[in-house]
Write an enzyme that holds these catalytic residues in place. Structure first.
Site, PDB file in Angstrom:
ATOM      1  CG  ASP A   1      45.197  44.305  32.809  1.00  0.00           C
ATOM      2  OD1 ASP A   1      46.121  43.959  33.657  1.00  0.00           O
ATOM      3  OD2 ASP A   1      43.892  44.975  32.826  1.00  0.00           O
TER       4      ASP A   1
ATOM      5  CE1 TYR B   1      38.108  48.377  37.771  1.00  0.00           C
ATOM      6  CE2 TYR B   1      40.093  46.076  38.472  1.00  0.00           C
ATOM      7  CZ  TYR B   1      39.896  47.773  38.890  1.00  0.00           C
ATOM      8  OH  TYR B   1      39.931  48.594  39.496  1.00  0.00           O
TER       9      TYR B   1
ATOM     10  CE  LYS C   1      44.605  41.743  41.103  1.00  0.00           C
ATOM     11  NZ  LYS C   1      44.099  41.958  40.167  1.00  0.00           N
TER      12      LYS C   1
HETATM   13  C1  LIG Z   1      43.349  43.740  39.587  1.00  0.00           C
HETATM   14  C2  LIG Z   1      43.779  43.825  38.179  1.00  0.00           C
HETATM   15  C3  LIG Z   1      43.727  45.415  37.662  1.00  0.00           C
HETATM   16  C4  LIG Z   1      44.759  46.265  38.877  1.00  0.00           C
HETATM   17  O1  LIG Z   1      45.790  45.872  39.776  1.00  0.00           O
HETATM   18  P1  LIG Z   1      45.384  46.571  41.165  1.00  0.00           P
HETATM   19  O2  LIG Z   1      46.911  46.182  41.941  1.00  0.00           O
HETATM   20  O3  LIG Z   1      44.190  46.872  41.521  1.00  0.00           O
HETATM   21  O4  LIG Z   1      45.700  48.192  41.218  1.00  0.00           O
HETATM   22  C5  LIG Z   1      44.265  45.635  36.493  1.00  0.00           C
HETATM   23  N1  LIG Z   1      43.662  44.541  35.636  1.00  0.00           N
HETATM   24  C6  LIG Z   1      43.884  43.266  35.767  1.00  0.00           C
HETATM   25  C7  LIG Z   1      43.364  42.515  34.516  1.00  0.00           C
HETATM   26  C8  LIG Z   1      44.099  43.580  37.138  1.00  0.00           C
HETATM   27  O5  LIG Z   1      43.010  41.937  37.348  1.00  0.00           O
END
Ligand SMILES: *Cc1c(COP(=O)(O)O)cnc(C)c1O
Length: 430
Positions: free
Chosen positions: A238, A144, A266
């Site tokens: 990511d 994701y 995060k």
């Molecule tokens: C949580 C997450 C996102 C999205 O971040 P948001 O702050 O919710 O927009 C993107 N990539 C990864 C791997 C994530 O865990």
């Protein structure tokens, strides 16, 4: 345990909010029942509006790595609030957080702050295209990367929980440059390169966290990086979830692969809306105002959010809780596996540092397809029994659990008791 007040708020919330939540992962669709409303948190614990206390293993889906309302973070926020909330002009704290982040990632000379992980990734993708002059992006099934159109295919937990293959409202054109590969399978990446000449980058979660925790096997990441170099394509890590989780810096370093572009979120905001993307100078110089790739934000680098990030990362560095995370993670992993044996329930536990979760399946889980062999009905039983025994978990089989550095021996005993009761319940209901 009563959930009366939560129930009442849920019904009230349904009127003007969609499903009474502001992110679908907070809905209890796949576990049944209705979402709980949280009143406050302190340290490793949270309390819901009915006064029920939980050890928190959700931690806002990762950001609250120090636990809730750490004294030093709260102090820093209070101090920042006194100076104003937002200016639309630079503040010194942006430079301070940028240095902390760049120092922690060997391959990062410059960083740009944004307001969420989604924004970080969509900007990182744009940057990869701007730098390479190519259009296609390879992503892995089950990973994701936020809710931008181009990457909202085969996108893991949120969609899997709701049994959606992708999202409605995403035009075909938006995903026509997105190619899907299989996690831990380099050949599935090579096949795309054999068939396409226009690939700008491969984006990956260095440790999968959005299909449940899925760990790269052997030297998958290292081999991927080496292969991409021969193809003139970039590796985008990511690390929105993994950043500062398994070490102070990125999981990419532990896995032997330096990304060309790294996306963060995060933990770097410590509970405030902060995302970031960064790379070496040669790449970042393509971003406006230095270069022709446009990306902007009214609230980007927000002073309060920066204060939250700086104080969180400084305290994290001081505590250096990573050995503790491994130790406690190991204990919880054993607790779950032992309960599986004791109550004769098939379970696999994947863990990387302070990210982990059980899959109710007997197969080893190294990709999304294997994750999906899990028995989600068993998870639902497990989830509610854990709640009733005071452990707050994400309401989905396909989400990672997180540890905070505030977790105590007492919390672990509570988790052990809850896990055993929950497995017993699963056995009884079979
Ligand atoms: C949580 C997450 C996102 C999205 O971040 P948001 O702050 O919710 O927009 C993107 N990539 C990864 C791997 C994530 O865990």
């Amino acid at each position: 345990m009563s959930f009366k007040k939560s129930q009442k708020l849920y019904k009230k919330g349904l009127v003007n909010l969609v499903g009474a939540v502001n992110s679908p992962v907070r809905a209890f669709t796949s576990v049944g029942g209705n979402p709980l409303f949280i009143k406050r948190g302190r340290g490793s614990q949270i309390i819901d509006v009915d006064g029920n206390k939980y050890v928190d293993l959700v931690l806002s889906y990762g950001p609250m790595i120090l636990g809730h309302r750490h004294n030093k973070v709260q102090k820093a926020i209070n101090k920042a609030l006194k100076n104003g909330y937002s200016f639309g002009a630079s503040t010194e704290n942006e430079i301070t957080l940028a240095k902390i982040v760049c120092d922690a990632f060997p391959g990062m000379d410059k960083v740009r702050f944004v307001n969420s992980g989604t924004e970080a990734v969509l900007s990182g993708i744009r940057l990869a295209r701007a730098f390479t002059g190519k259009n296609k992006i390879i992503k892995f099934s089950g990973c994701y990367h936020g809710h931008q159109d181009a990457l909202l295919v085969a996108a893991g937990s949120g969609l899997a929980t709701l049994s959606l293959p992708g999202s409605k409202g995403v035009p075909e054109g938006a995903v026509k440059n997105t190619l899907i590969a299989t996690y831990n399978d380099l050949d599935s990446v090579k096949k795309h390169f054999d068939e396409n000449h226009d690939i700008a980058a491969v984006i990956i979660e260095p440790v999968g966290g959005n299909m449940g925790v899925v760990i790269p096997q052997n030297s998958f990441l290292k081999e991927l990086k080496e292969y991409l170099q021969t193809k003139g394509a970039l590796l985008i890590a990511d690390e929105v979830m993994t950043g500062f989780r398994s070490k102070f810096g990125g999981a990419q370093e532990l896995l032997g692969a330096e990304a060309d572009i790294t996306c963060l979120g995060k933990v770097i905001g410590g509970g405030f809306p902060v995302g970031a993307y960064g790379a070496r100078d040669e790449i970042m110089e393509n971003v406006a105002p230095l270069g022709g790739m446009y990306q902007a934000g009214t609230l980007s680098g927000n002073p309060i959010a920066m204060a939250g990030g700086i104080s969180t990362l400084k305290e994290l560095k001081r505590q250096n809780p990573y050995a503790k995370f491994d130790n406690i993670g190991d204990k919880i992993q054993s607790i779950i596996l032992n309960a599986g044996k004791k109550y004769d329930v098939d379970v696999t536990v994947n863990r990387f540092g302070s990210m982990m979760n059980p899959f109710f399946t007997k197969v080893e889980v190294t990709n999304f397809e294997q994750a999906q062999t899990s028995d989600t009905n068993k998870f639902a039983v497990f989830f509610w029994e854990m709640i009733k025994n005071g452990v707050f978990l994400p309401p989905s089989q396909f989400e990672a659990w997180f540890l905070s550095s505030a977790i105590s021996e007492e919390d672990i005993l509570k988790i052990e008791k809850a896990v055993n009761k929950s497995f017993q319940k699963i056995q009884e209901e079979e």
